[in-house]
Design a protein around this motif. Structure first.
Motif, PDB file in Angstrom:
ATOM      1  N   VAL A 169       0.833  -1.205   0.000  1.00 26.10           N
ATOM      2  CA  VAL A 169       0.000   0.000   0.000  1.00 26.10           C
ATOM      3  C   VAL A 169       0.867   1.255   0.000  1.00 26.10           C
ATOM      4  O   VAL A 169       0.561   2.243  -0.690  1.00 26.10           O
ATOM      5  CB  VAL A 169      -0.946   0.001   1.215  1.00 26.10           C
ATOM      6  CG1 VAL A 169      -1.703   1.323   1.318  1.00 26.10           C
ATOM      7  CG2 VAL A 169      -1.938  -1.158   1.121  1.00 26.10           C
ATOM      8  N   GLN A 205      -7.751   4.539   8.751  1.00 25.15           N
ATOM      9  CA  GLN A 205      -7.642   4.485   7.298  1.00 25.15           C
ATOM     10  C   GLN A 205      -8.296   3.220   6.753  1.00 25.15           C
ATOM     11  O   GLN A 205      -8.048   2.113   7.230  1.00 25.15           O
ATOM     12  CB  GLN A 205      -6.173   4.504   6.865  1.00 25.15           C
ATOM     13  CG  GLN A 205      -5.464   5.812   7.101  1.00 25.15           C
ATOM     14  CD  GLN A 205      -4.064   5.807   6.518  1.00 25.15           C
ATOM     15  OE1 GLN A 205      -3.649   4.858   5.839  1.00 25.15           O
ATOM     16  NE2 GLN A 205      -3.307   6.861   6.771  1.00 25.15           N
ATOM     17  N   TRP A 245      -7.655   1.227   4.127  1.00 22.65           N
ATOM     18  CA  TRP A 245      -6.579   1.029   3.157  1.00 22.65           C
ATOM     19  C   TRP A 245      -7.024   0.172   1.962  1.00 22.65           C
ATOM     20  O   TRP A 245      -6.373   0.171   0.916  1.00 22.65           O
ATOM     21  CB  TRP A 245      -5.381   0.362   3.838  1.00 22.65           C
ATOM     22  CG  TRP A 245      -5.703  -0.985   4.406  1.00 22.65           C
ATOM     23  CD1 TRP A 245      -6.178  -1.249   5.650  1.00 22.65           C
ATOM     24  CD2 TRP A 245      -5.589  -2.246   3.745  1.00 22.65           C
ATOM     25  NE1 TRP A 245      -6.379  -2.598   5.812  1.00 22.65           N
ATOM     26  CE2 TRP A 245      -6.015  -3.238   4.652  1.00 22.65           C
ATOM     27  CE3 TRP A 245      -5.156  -2.633   2.480  1.00 22.65           C
ATOM     28  CZ2 TRP A 245      -6.041  -4.588   4.333  1.00 22.65           C
ATOM     29  CZ3 TRP A 245      -5.183  -3.982   2.154  1.00 22.65           C
ATOM     30  CH2 TRP A 245      -5.615  -4.944   3.091  1.00 22.65           C
ATOM     31  N   TYR A 301       1.853   1.407  11.474  1.00 25.07           N
ATOM     32  CA  TYR A 301       0.495   1.171  11.004  1.00 25.07           C
ATOM     33  C   TYR A 301      -0.129   0.115  11.903  1.00 25.07           C
ATOM     34  O   TYR A 301       0.211  -1.068  11.825  1.00 25.07           O
ATOM     35  CB  TYR A 301       0.497   0.729   9.538  1.00 25.07           C
ATOM     36  CG  TYR A 301       0.938   1.846   8.628  1.00 25.07           C
ATOM     37  CD1 TYR A 301       0.022   2.755   8.105  1.00 25.07           C
ATOM     38  CD2 TYR A 301       2.290   2.031   8.340  1.00 25.07           C
ATOM     39  CE1 TYR A 301       0.436   3.812   7.305  1.00 25.07           C
ATOM     40  CE2 TYR A 301       2.709   3.088   7.543  1.00 25.07           C
ATOM     41  CZ  TYR A 301       1.780   3.964   7.025  1.00 25.07           C
ATOM     42  OH  TYR A 301       2.194   5.009   6.238  1.00 25.07           O
TER      43      TYR A 301
END
Length: 406
Positions: free
Chosen positions: A309, A400, A402, A347
């Motif tokens: 990502v 997020q 993602w 993350y």
């Protein structure tokens, strides 16, 4: 491979933004285009500007169900004092009205439409209870799109609503950039397609990465697993770089005895980043072979996804002239604190829950970059920037998404 690095690991790790910048400097944008039919152009990127060569609508039309009239015939009309008009089939003269439906062409001679609920009909006559202005309840020529109107610039990624607009103005095909082709090569002695024995693992990274590439606007090709042999790796990577615009490998990107991919890529071209200040997945490497970017992703599934990502997505979009958009986020209250390492971008996986009627983000787990379920069963992740030492419980955070298709 440098023996000191094998023994000591990554002494220095590149910051995420610096690694991306280095990658961007080496990406070559595609200039290959093709013409495709509008119905097949969803999510494709326009290569040429688009203008309308017609008005939409190209006739005045009724915006309401009712009666087409001459507005001057309704002056003074009210509930207590309606105007009475004669109903005709078409082209009303003064004192006449024509029954119309929403979207009907406005008859010649009419310049307004009285809504059906503001009338009462008795045989060949209709009582009008509303005074109208000229043009009232009428959609004029070009109300939607004007002839010659500029619609889209090159670089615009087409959406379903765009396809509808293109067809409405009579455009049947458009010039778009070809999607970047991406070769995805899984590596590792322990990987099998099915029925793993002791010490073996079913290979999943290439499937996940390939489908992400397709969502990002690329055209992914999955390769068979390549073993941890330098000659086999060199043959596979060199061939993929000749055939594709971007190449991604999974596994073998760290500094162990069997982590040979960066060394092989460096022999074929250049490895310009190896080791990023990112968690999970700092053993990512970025390289270039001829003009083909090579993103060397870690083998642990969570680390592989995070780095795909953060780096592969950008490589695909930059190569394919695709806009790089920030992922959508959802606000939530952090259920408990999340630690992070200073100087490292983290993350953290979270799932949504409800507490006292408020949405909360519950950390799934802090470690375990090999635990694929911690991503698959999460609702998103929280980005903790390098200058922050963790997030406290009760903090309002942005989670997020993602995995969105962009």
């Amino acid at each position: 491979m440098d023996e000191d690095r094998k023994e000591s690991g990554f002494k220095e790790r590149t910051r995420v933004d610096d690694a991306r910048e280095a990658l961007a400097d080496r990406v070559t944008q595609l200039d290959r285009t093709e013409t495709v039919a509008v119905p097949e152009a969803d999510a494709r990127v326009l290569a040429e500007p688009v203008e309308s060569d017609r008005n939409v609508p190209d006739y005045s039309r009724a915006a309401m169900d009712g009666f087409a009239v001459q507005a001057s015939d309704t002056f003074g009309a009210s509930d207590r004092s309606p105007e009475v008009l004669r109903v005709v089939e078409d082209d009303p003269m003064p004192g006449e009205a024509v029954r119309v439906h929403t979207g009907s062409a406005l008859p010649d001679g009419a310049d307004a439409v009285v809504m059906i609920e503001h009338t009462d009909r008795f045989g060949d006559e209709v009582e009008v209870f509303d005074a109208l202005a000229e043009g009232e309840n009428v959609a004029p020529v070009g109300e939607d799109v004007r002839e010659g109107q500029h619609l889209y610039d090159p670089g615009h990624r087409l959406r379903p609503s765009d396809l509808g607009l293109l067809r409405s103005v009579g455009i049947e095909s458009v010039s778009v950039f070809e999607p970047p082709s991406v070769g995805v090569i899984p590596t590792g002695e322990e990987l099998v397609e099915a029925d793993p024995g002791p010490g073996e693992v079913i290979e999943t990274n290439s499937l996940t990465v390939s489908r992400l590439v397709d969502r990002w606007g690329g055209d992914a090709t999955r390769y068979d697993v390549v073993t941890d042999d330098p000659d086999d790796l060199e043959t596979a990577i060199a061939a993929a770089c000749e055939e594709h615009d971007v190449v991604a490998t999974t596994g073998g990107s760290s500094v162990g005895e069997r982590d040979l991919v960066p060394e092989v890529v460096d022999e074929l071209g250049e490895v310009f980043v190896h080791g990023v200040a990112l968690k999970p997945g700092h053993p990512v490497a970025l390289g270039i072979v001829e003009d083909t970017p090579v993103v060397m992703l870690p083998g642990y599934p969570v680390a592989c996804i995070v780095n795909a990502v953060q780096f592969l997505r950008h490589a695909v979009k930059w190569t394919g002239e695709l806009p790089v958009e920030e992922p959508p986020t959802n606000p939530a209250m952090l259920d408990r604190k999340i630690p992070s390492e200073p100087g490292v971008r983290t993350y953290a996986r979270v799932r949504f829950d409800s507490k006292d009627g408020q949405r909360v983000a519950v950390p799934v787990r802090a470690g375990g970059s090999g635990v694929l379920s911690s991503v698959a069963l999460a609702d998103g992740w929280v980005e903790i920037r390098e200058g922050i030492e963790g997030l406290p419980e009760g903090d309002l955070i942005a989670v997020q998404n993602w995995e969105w298709s962009a």
